[in-house]
Design a protein around this motif. Structure first.
Motif, PDB file in Angstrom:
ATOM      1  N   THR A 120      14.507  10.434  16.493  1.00  0.00           N
ATOM      2  CA  THR A 120      13.151  10.217  16.987  1.00  0.00           C
ATOM      3  C   THR A 120      12.559  11.638  17.216  1.00  0.00           C
ATOM      4  N   GLU A 121      13.351  12.754  17.351  1.00  0.00           N
ATOM      5  CA  GLU A 121      12.702  13.864  17.850  1.00  0.00           C
ATOM      6  C   GLU A 121      12.219  14.588  16.460  1.00  0.00           C
ATOM      7  N   ILE A 122      11.045  15.510  16.445  1.00  0.00           N
ATOM      8  CA  ILE A 122      10.512  16.306  15.413  1.00  0.00           C
ATOM      9  C   ILE A 122      11.146  17.462  15.442  1.00  0.00           C
ATOM     10  N   LYS A 123      12.492  17.725  14.676  1.00  0.00           N
ATOM     11  CA  LYS A 123      13.011  18.946  14.555  1.00  0.00           C
ATOM     12  C   LYS A 123      14.140  19.023  13.564  1.00  0.00           C
ATOM     13  N   LYS A 124      14.454  20.343  13.303  1.00  0.00           N
ATOM     14  CA  LYS A 124      15.481  20.361  12.229  1.00  0.00           C
ATOM     15  C   LYS A 124      16.703  19.784  12.720  1.00  0.00           C
ATOM     16  N   GLY A 125      17.811  19.403  11.837  1.00  0.00           N
ATOM     17  CA  GLY A 125      19.002  19.002  12.002  1.00  0.00           C
ATOM     18  C   GLY A 125      20.351  19.793  11.742  1.00  0.00           C
ATOM     19  N   TRP A 126      21.313  19.897  12.390  1.00  0.00           N
ATOM     20  CA  TRP A 126      22.691  20.529  11.978  1.00  0.00           C
ATOM     21  C   TRP A 126      22.142  21.845  11.604  1.00  0.00           C
ATOM     22  N   ASP A 127      22.712  22.163  10.464  1.00  0.00           N
ATOM     23  CA  ASP A 127      22.463  23.606   9.587  1.00  0.00           C
ATOM     24  C   ASP A 127      21.158  23.520   8.883  1.00  0.00           C
ATOM     25  N   ALA A 128      20.294  22.548   8.887  1.00  0.00           N
ATOM     26  CA  ALA A 128      19.199  22.595   7.875  1.00  0.00           C
ATOM     27  C   ALA A 128      18.261  23.583   8.117  1.00  0.00           C
ATOM     28  N   VAL A 129      17.538  24.321   7.295  1.00  0.00           N
ATOM     29  CA  VAL A 129      16.556  25.242   7.382  1.00  0.00           C
ATOM     30  C   VAL A 129      15.081  24.895   7.523  1.00  0.00           C
ATOM     31  N   LEU A 130      14.843  23.507   7.421  1.00  0.00           N
ATOM     32  CA  LEU A 130      13.706  22.977   7.537  1.00  0.00           C
ATOM     33  C   LEU A 130      13.800  21.612   8.181  1.00  0.00           C
ATOM     34  N   PRO A 131      12.904  21.214   8.804  1.00  0.00           N
ATOM     35  CA  PRO A 131      12.941  19.395   9.131  1.00  0.00           C
ATOM     36  C   PRO A 131      12.858  18.584   8.033  1.00  0.00           C
ATOM     37  N   ARG A 132      13.604  17.649   8.222  1.00  0.00           N
ATOM     38  CA  ARG A 132      13.573  16.675   7.062  1.00  0.00           C
ATOM     39  C   ARG A 132      13.405  15.189   7.659  1.00  0.00           C
ATOM     40  N   ILE A 133      12.971  14.332   6.669  1.00  0.00           N
ATOM     41  CA  ILE A 133      12.662  13.001   7.265  1.00  0.00           C
ATOM     42  C   ILE A 133      12.888  12.009   6.359  1.00  0.00           C
ATOM     43  N   CYS A 134      12.896  10.770   6.656  1.00  0.00           N
ATOM     44  CA  CYS A 134      13.237   9.627   5.948  1.00  0.00           C
ATOM     45  C   CYS A 134      12.151   8.657   6.283  1.00  0.00           C
ATOM     46  N   THR A 135      11.273   7.914   5.415  1.00  0.00           N
ATOM     47  CA  THR A 135      10.415   7.035   5.424  1.00  0.00           C
ATOM     48  C   THR A 135      10.915   5.593   4.906  1.00  0.00           C
ATOM     49  N   TYR A 136      10.676   4.649   5.725  1.00  0.00           N
ATOM     50  CA  TYR A 136      10.984   3.301   5.095  1.00  0.00           C
ATOM     51  C   TYR A 136      10.316   2.212   5.261  1.00  0.00           C
ATOM     52  N   GLY A 137      10.462   1.216   4.519  1.00  0.00           N
ATOM     53  CA  GLY A 137       9.590   0.030   4.757  1.00  0.00           C
ATOM     54  C   GLY A 137      10.338  -1.394   4.289  1.00  0.00           C
ATOM     55  N   LEU A 138       9.822  -2.503   4.940  1.00  0.00           N
ATOM     56  CA  LEU A 138      10.378  -3.895   4.403  1.00  0.00           C
ATOM     57  C   LEU A 138       9.124  -4.500   3.814  1.00  0.00           C
ATOM     58  N   PHE A 139       9.256  -4.561   2.522  1.00  0.00           N
ATOM     59  CA  PHE A 139       8.361  -4.937   1.763  1.00  0.00           C
ATOM     60  C   PHE A 139       8.818  -6.624   1.023  1.00  0.00           C
ATOM     61  N   GLU A 140       7.591  -7.308   0.944  1.00  0.00           N
ATOM     62  CA  GLU A 140       7.711  -8.557   0.491  1.00  0.00           C
ATOM     63  C   GLU A 140       6.801  -8.718  -0.659  1.00  0.00           C
ATOM     64  N   ASN A 141       7.590  -9.538  -1.716  1.00  0.00           N
ATOM     65  CA  ASN A 141       6.917  -9.712  -3.059  1.00  0.00           C
ATOM     66  C   ASN A 141       5.843 -10.901  -2.737  1.00  0.00           C
ATOM     67  N   LYS A 142       4.643 -10.694  -3.036  1.00  0.00           N
ATOM     68  CA  LYS A 142       3.495 -11.904  -2.426  1.00  0.00           C
ATOM     69  C   LYS A 142       3.833 -13.039  -3.426  1.00  0.00           C
ATOM     70  N   GLU A 143       4.026 -12.846  -4.588  1.00  0.00           N
ATOM     71  CA  GLU A 143       4.308 -13.858  -5.373  1.00  0.00           C
ATOM     72  C   GLU A 143       5.764 -14.738  -5.293  1.00  0.00           C
ATOM     73  N   SER A 144       6.741 -14.043  -5.142  1.00  0.00           N
ATOM     74  CA  SER A 144       8.095 -14.875  -5.069  1.00  0.00           C
ATOM     75  C   SER A 144       8.532 -14.978  -3.701  1.00  0.00           C
ATOM     76  N   GLY A 145       7.898 -14.051  -2.717  1.00  0.00           N
ATOM     77  CA  GLY A 145       8.272 -14.285  -1.428  1.00  0.00           C
ATOM     78  C   GLY A 145       9.568 -13.351  -0.896  1.00  0.00           C
ATOM     79  N   GLU A 146      10.337 -13.026  -2.064  1.00  0.00           N
ATOM     80  CA  GLU A 146      11.475 -12.195  -1.987  1.00  0.00           C
ATOM     81  C   GLU A 146      11.040 -10.679  -0.967  1.00  0.00           C
ATOM     82  N   LYS A 147      12.128 -10.443  -0.239  1.00  0.00           N
ATOM     83  CA  LYS A 147      11.730  -9.272   0.636  1.00  0.00           C
ATOM     84  C   LYS A 147      13.041  -8.106   0.477  1.00  0.00           C
ATOM     85  N   PHE A 148      12.565  -6.869   0.408  1.00  0.00           N
ATOM     86  CA  PHE A 148      13.568  -5.993   0.237  1.00  0.00           C
ATOM     87  C   PHE A 148      13.282  -4.708   1.035  1.00  0.00           C
ATOM     88  N   TRP A 149      14.101  -3.770   1.649  1.00  0.00           N
ATOM     89  CA  TRP A 149      13.817  -2.659   2.191  1.00  0.00           C
ATOM     90  C   TRP A 149      13.967  -1.497   1.157  1.00  0.00           C
TER      91      TRP A 149
END
Length: 274
Positions: A120-149
């Motif tokens: 949750t903190e905005i900072k570099k991790g371990w031996d990284a030289v730059l801050p790195r991130i992962c963005t995620y979402g839970l999505f739903e197919n409007k037609e089928s109703g199927e969901k996936f991350w």
């Protein structure tokens, strides 16, 4: 006749239940004007039209600055995006954003976490030289109703431990969030080649989409370094899928070029999932 019609109706319902999703991961190379003919001003329309041509339902980008995000947002009105800049959690620094076609998909949940000891903190991790991130979402197919991350990330290019720990962190986050056991896809420029421990770790926990695709097409590698005279053999960009829920119909590394130039120093990877 009624029995035949009932049977046909049942078959149609069953076959229409499973939607196909066209997904892409693309390191678009951050915008600058110091790359000569490969500068962003020369590439921006070309790379935008390339994405428009393939029409992915959803795609993750890496190295995208806010100016690039805004340009895609303006030029591709059918898409919206989730994600923030890694430097301040707003618009500063590179994004690992996810764009999705609003005609087909709806985002139900989304967030970004930092690849470090305290995500949750905005900072570099371990031996990284730059801050790195992962963005995620839970999505739903409007037609089928199927969901996936969909999780999308860009690993550090120097820190060995940072890359190892980032892979573990993301998989643990997937397990933490995916309480309903929906299908999961992880995309990104992981700055790792297939034989490394971290890729082997992810390949054990998930499935490299290329290895299970019914049809695989394109170069072996994904990193071209804007070098058009050499074969593309270094694979740094991946699509991983969970072991349940997805069938990988097709996997392609797209080596489109124009006048002996690539639109980015990485080739995009596209998969068709069912």
């Amino acid at each position: 006749m009624k029995k035949i019609l009932s049977a046909l109706t049942l078959i149609c319902c069953l076959t229409s239940t499973f939607a196909q999703t066209k997904l892409m991961t693309y390191n678009i190379k951050y915008a600058n004007e110091t790359d000569g003919e490969n500068s962003w001003s020369y590439r921006k329309d070309w790379i935008t039209n390339q994405i428009k041509f393939y029409e992915p339902d959803i795609f993750g980008v890496q190295e995208a600055l806010h100016t690039q995000i805004a340009y895609f947002d303006e030029q591709m009105p059918n898409y919206k995006y989730i994600g923030v800049g890694r430097d301040n959690g707003k618009q500063e620094g590179e994004y690992s954003a996810i764009f999705y076609n609003t005609n087909k998909l709806e985002v139900l949940k989304s967030n970004t976490f930092w690849l470090n000891e305290n995500p949750t903190e905005i900072k570099k991790g371990w031996d990284a030289v730059l801050p790195r991130i992962c963005t995620y979402g839970l999505f739903e197919n409007k037609e089928s109703g199927e969901k996936f991350w969909h999780f999308n990330a860009h690993f550090d290019h120097v820190g060995v431990k940072a890359r190892q720990e980032s892979a573990k962190l993301i998989f643990n986050k997937i397990q933490e969030l995916n309480t309903e056991d929906y299908p999961v896809v992880l995309t990104g420029d992981l700055n790792l080649t297939p034989e490394t421990k971290s890729i082997q770790y992810l390949s054990d926990k998930m499935l490299d989409a290329k290895s299970v695709a019914e049809l695989a097409f394109g170069p072996t590698g994904t990193y071209n370094g804007f070098n058009f005279s050499e074969p593309v053999i270094t694979k740094l960009d991946y699509v991983f899928v969970s072991k349940n829920g997805f069938k990988v119909k097709k996997h392609a590394v797209l080596s489109d070029s124009k006048d002996l130039h690539y639109p980015s120093d990485h080739l995009p990877v596209m998969v068709i999932l069912e």
